[in-house]
Design a protein around this motif. Structure first.
Motif, PDB file in Angstrom:
ATOM      1  N   PHE A 153       0.815  -1.231   0.000  1.00 52.87           N
ATOM      2  CA  PHE A 153       0.000   0.000   0.000  1.00 52.87           C
ATOM      3  C   PHE A 153       0.839   1.267   0.000  1.00 52.87           C
ATOM      4  CE2 PHE A 153      -2.311  -3.378   2.247  1.00 52.87           C
ATOM      5  CZ  PHE A 153      -3.424  -3.487   1.428  1.00 52.87           C
ATOM      6  N   LEU A 154       2.131   1.137  -0.347  1.00 53.47           N
ATOM      7  CA  LEU A 154       2.988   2.322  -0.215  1.00 53.47           C
ATOM      8  C   LEU A 154       2.633   3.413  -1.213  1.00 53.47           C
ATOM      9  CD1 LEU A 154       5.371   2.571  -2.603  1.00 53.47           C
ATOM     10  CD2 LEU A 154       6.338   0.703  -1.312  1.00 53.47           C
ATOM     11  N   GLU A 156       4.049   6.702  -3.379  1.00 53.46           N
ATOM     12  CA  GLU A 156       5.265   7.330  -3.875  1.00 53.46           C
ATOM     13  C   GLU A 156       5.475   8.611  -3.077  1.00 53.46           C
ATOM     14  OE1 GLU A 156       5.664   7.564  -8.095  1.00 53.46           O
ATOM     15  OE2 GLU A 156       4.905   5.533  -8.377  1.00 53.46           O
ATOM     16  N   ASN A 212      -7.599   1.196  -3.420  1.00 55.81           N
ATOM     17  CA  ASN A 212      -7.304   2.196  -4.450  1.00 55.81           C
ATOM     18  C   ASN A 212      -8.582   2.728  -5.102  1.00 55.81           C
ATOM     19  OD1 ASN A 212      -4.614   2.280  -3.962  1.00 55.81           O
ATOM     20  ND2 ASN A 212      -3.960   1.338  -5.872  1.00 55.81           N
ATOM     21  N   PHE A 326       3.067  13.327 -11.632  1.00 60.46           N
ATOM     22  CA  PHE A 326       1.658  13.111 -11.263  1.00 60.46           C
ATOM     23  C   PHE A 326       1.368  13.571  -9.852  1.00 60.46           C
ATOM     24  CE2 PHE A 326       0.876   9.386  -8.403  1.00 60.46           C
ATOM     25  CZ  PHE A 326       2.183   9.004  -8.170  1.00 60.46           C
TER      26      PHE A 326
HETATM   27  C1  UGA Z   1      -1.560   5.139  -4.514  1.00 62.15           C
HETATM   28  C2  UGA Z   1      -2.173   4.797  -3.142  1.00 62.15           C
HETATM   29  O1  UGA Z   1      -2.374   5.997  -2.409  1.00 62.15           O
HETATM   30  C3  UGA Z   1      -1.252   3.868  -2.360  1.00 62.15           C
HETATM   31  O2  UGA Z   1      -1.845   3.507  -1.130  1.00 62.15           O
HETATM   32  C4  UGA Z   1      -1.020   2.613  -3.214  1.00 62.15           C
HETATM   33  O3  UGA Z   1      -0.143   1.710  -2.568  1.00 62.15           O
HETATM   34  C5  UGA Z   1      -0.402   3.034  -4.534  1.00 62.15           C
HETATM   35  O4  UGA Z   1      -1.277   3.928  -5.226  1.00 62.15           O
HETATM   36  C6  UGA Z   1      -0.208   1.783  -5.340  1.00 62.15           C
HETATM   37  O5  UGA Z   1      -1.192   1.180  -5.762  1.00 62.15           O
HETATM   38  O6  UGA Z   1       0.943   1.343  -5.489  1.00 62.15           O
HETATM   39  P1  UGA Z   1       0.343   6.846  -5.321  1.00 62.15           P
HETATM   40  O7  UGA Z   1       0.028   6.385  -6.702  1.00 62.15           O
HETATM   41  O8  UGA Z   1       1.759   6.955  -4.879  1.00 62.15           O
HETATM   42  O9  UGA Z   1      -0.360   5.858  -4.262  1.00 62.15           O
HETATM   43  O10 UGA Z   1      -0.304   8.276  -5.170  1.00 62.15           O
HETATM   44  P2  UGA Z   1      -1.433   8.967  -4.281  1.00 62.15           P
HETATM   45  O11 UGA Z   1      -0.808   9.671  -3.161  1.00 62.15           O
HETATM   46  O12 UGA Z   1      -2.543   8.022  -4.001  1.00 62.15           O
HETATM   47  O13 UGA Z   1      -1.955  10.064  -5.318  1.00 62.15           O
HETATM   48  C7  UGA Z   1      -2.565   9.656  -6.535  1.00 62.15           C
HETATM   49  C8  UGA Z   1      -3.020  10.833  -7.335  1.00 62.15           C
HETATM   50  O14 UGA Z   1      -4.138  11.451  -6.732  1.00 62.15           O
HETATM   51  C9  UGA Z   1      -1.990  11.946  -7.539  1.00 62.15           C
HETATM   52  O15 UGA Z   1      -2.028  12.333  -8.900  1.00 62.15           O
HETATM   53  C10 UGA Z   1      -2.485  13.055  -6.635  1.00 62.15           C
HETATM   54  O16 UGA Z   1      -2.123  14.319  -7.104  1.00 62.15           O
HETATM   55  C11 UGA Z   1      -3.977  12.849  -6.697  1.00 62.15           C
HETATM   56  N1  UGA Z   1      -4.717  13.354  -5.519  1.00 62.15           N
HETATM   57  C12 UGA Z   1      -4.485  12.846  -4.284  1.00 62.15           C
HETATM   58  C13 UGA Z   1      -5.660  14.366  -5.669  1.00 62.15           C
HETATM   59  O17 UGA Z   1      -5.895  14.864  -6.791  1.00 62.15           O
HETATM   60  N2  UGA Z   1      -6.341  14.819  -4.578  1.00 62.15           N
HETATM   61  C14 UGA Z   1      -6.126  14.319  -3.353  1.00 62.15           C
HETATM   62  O18 UGA Z   1      -6.792  14.778  -2.403  1.00 62.15           O
HETATM   63  C15 UGA Z   1      -5.178  13.308  -3.196  1.00 62.15           C
END
Ligand code: UGA
Length: 438
Positions: A153-154, A156, A212, A326
């Motif tokens: 669940f990490l 980035e 997710n 991203f």
């Molecule tokens: C996501 C999940 O949060 C992790 O728990 C999971 O392990 C990971 O995918 C995975 O499947 O490996 P990640 O892709 O690193 O992690 O990024 P997030 O922090 O989830 O952000 C995803 C996107 O959502 C980004 O583009 C971010 O800018 C956007 N976001 C996030 C928003 O537009 N609004 C928010 O309030 C939060």
């Protein structure tokens, strides 16, 4: 197997390199295997092939201990007890489904070398049912080994922290022995009282995509509210703050803007829809189509605001784009909303110049025709409009009056609702943000 099992990590990309370095830091002997000789050479020198805060120093430190090694040779795992599968499962070229080529070839690659009692542990995100299929295959080619699933669940940008202090550990197992081995491996994390959830294989795979999907839904929910705020004359940032105080809702992941991207959320919800359809349960996750559509619409809405602020014909304008990755604290540009918007505007004839603290090289590799600038000053010079698309802290620290002296036209659109609107306005800027009418 006894105390202190030895570990291998198959696939040393983002997930694998993080897992390998972190497990080594917990005192385990770890062999990382990857088919890419260049990646293996870099990692062996203690150099990280991508950007992740804190992982570079951890990797260098663990290489020095001698516990952590990397190789392209699958046979190197012959003496190892536990094998983590950390390869990618990208979206297929021709459909929404996940491409399982790498997972299958990783398991097939290690099968001939598995010793008696070895445990193969999948960490990659896979469609439900994959683990059972892989286990059945493995039982034919290597009956001496077992297979379990242990989703990751990490995030980035927080990869090391999330690996060493996870908020839960989920293990999909078919035997007590497999669970015992995993408890031995994660003993240092269990000592921190990390919640431990034992599940069957299918549930463990589903936990990951469910989590997710929920996160994606939360983001698209607030972006849908942003659309309503725009139509009704409201302010989504105030709305998000107000609903977030309800602990059942919670304030995290309610940041409205250009939406989610990256190598996980978009492809995971699509793969989930594809799998649900195969299972005859298509309607259960049909709503994810809408989540995807809201998300992609957010990108289009920014372009609409740009045309509104400048003109329908963009050919005469310079647009400075701040952010290509991203999300901040990453150099990952996979399915990046920021880059997607930049590409669209470039295609519409605008003179687009992009800045990013870490993502220029990966972005250039993907889109060699776009223009990039290493400095913010050069990027915004003589710009008719600034687009703030990835919320790096560097951008929040900008002084609007200094930037105002460089641009042609003091106009900015905040695609992430992360800048201080009053600060920019008081310096004479025309400031627009998604979901905020004024
Ligand atoms: C996501 C999940 O949060 C992790 O728990 C999971 O392990 C990971 O995918 C995975 O499947 O490996 P990640 O892709 O690193 O992690 O990024 P997030 O922090 O989830 O952000 C995803 C996107 O959502 C980004 O583009 C971010 O800018 C956007 N976001 C996030 C928003 O537009 N609004 C928010 O309030 C939060």
């Amino acid at each position: 197997m006894g105390m202190n099992p030895t570990l291998s990590v198959i696939g040393c990309g983002y997930l694998g390199a993080t897992h390998a370095a972190c497990m080594s830091s917990l005192g385990f002997t770890v062999i990382g295997v990857d088919t890419d000789p260049e990646k293996v050479a870099m990692l062996s020198r203690g150099e990280l092939p991508f950007y992740e805060p804190g992982l570079d120093t951890l990797l260098a430190q663990e290489i020095k201990t001698g516990r952590l090694t990397f190789t392209t040779d699958f046979s190197a795992i012959a003496d190892t007890d536990v094998h983590f599968i950390c390869v990618g499962t990208p979206q297929s070229a021709e459909s929404f489904a996940a491409d399982l080529t790498y997972v299958k070839s990783a398991v097939a690659g290690i099968a001939p070398y598995l010793k008696d009692g070895a445990l193969v542990v999948g960490k990659s995100t896979v469609p439900v049912g994959t683990a059972q299929g892989l286990r059945d295959e493995l039982k034919k080619s290597a009956p001496q080994a077992d297979l379990a699933w242990n989703p990751e669940f990490l995030r980035e940008g927080f990869a090391v922290e999330d690996t060493l202090k996870p908020n839960r550990l989920v293990v999909g197992v078919t035997s007590d022995r497999a669970e015992e081995i995993l408890k031995e491996v994660y003993k240092p994390l269990l000592a921190l009282n990390t919640p431990w959830i034992r599940a069957d294989l299918a549930t463990s795979e589903l936990v990951k995509v469910a989590a997710n999907s929920f996160l994606a839904t939360k983001i698209s929910f607030i972006n849908a509210m942003a659309e309503i705020c725009e139509a009704a004359g409201g302010d989504v940032t105030v709305l998000a703050k107000a609903i977030g105080y309800d602990p059942r809702i919670g304030s995290r992941f309610l940041q409205a803007g250009i939406g989610f991207g990256g190598g996980c959320l978009p492809k995971d919800i699509r793969a989930f829809m594809a799998r649900a359809e195969e299972l005859g349960a298509k309607s259960a996750v049909e709503f994810l189509h809408e989540i995807d559509a809201i998300n992609l619409r957010a990108r289009q809405r920014v372009i609409d605001v740009v045309r509104n602020d400048l003109s329908a014909d963009l050919t005469q304008y310079k647009i400075a784009v701040l952010g290509a990755t991203f999300k901040p604290d990453s150099d990952d540009v996979r399915d990046s909303p920021a880059l997607d918007i930049a590409v669209e505007l470039h295609a519409a004839g605008a003179n687009v110049v992009i800045h990013d603290p870490k993502g220029i090289e990966p972005a250039r590799k993907r889109f060699p025709n776009l223009n990039f600038s290493e400095t913010i000053a050069e990027c915004v010079k003589e710009a008719d409009l600034i687009l703030h698309l990835t919320e790096w802290k560097e951008y929040r620290a900008l002084d609007p009056s200094i930037i105002g002296q460089l641009v042609k036209n003091k106009m900015i659109i905040d695609g992430r609702n992360a800048l201080d609107r009053e600060l920019w306005r008081s310096a004479g800027w025309k400031f627009h943000a998604l979901g905020r009418t004024d």
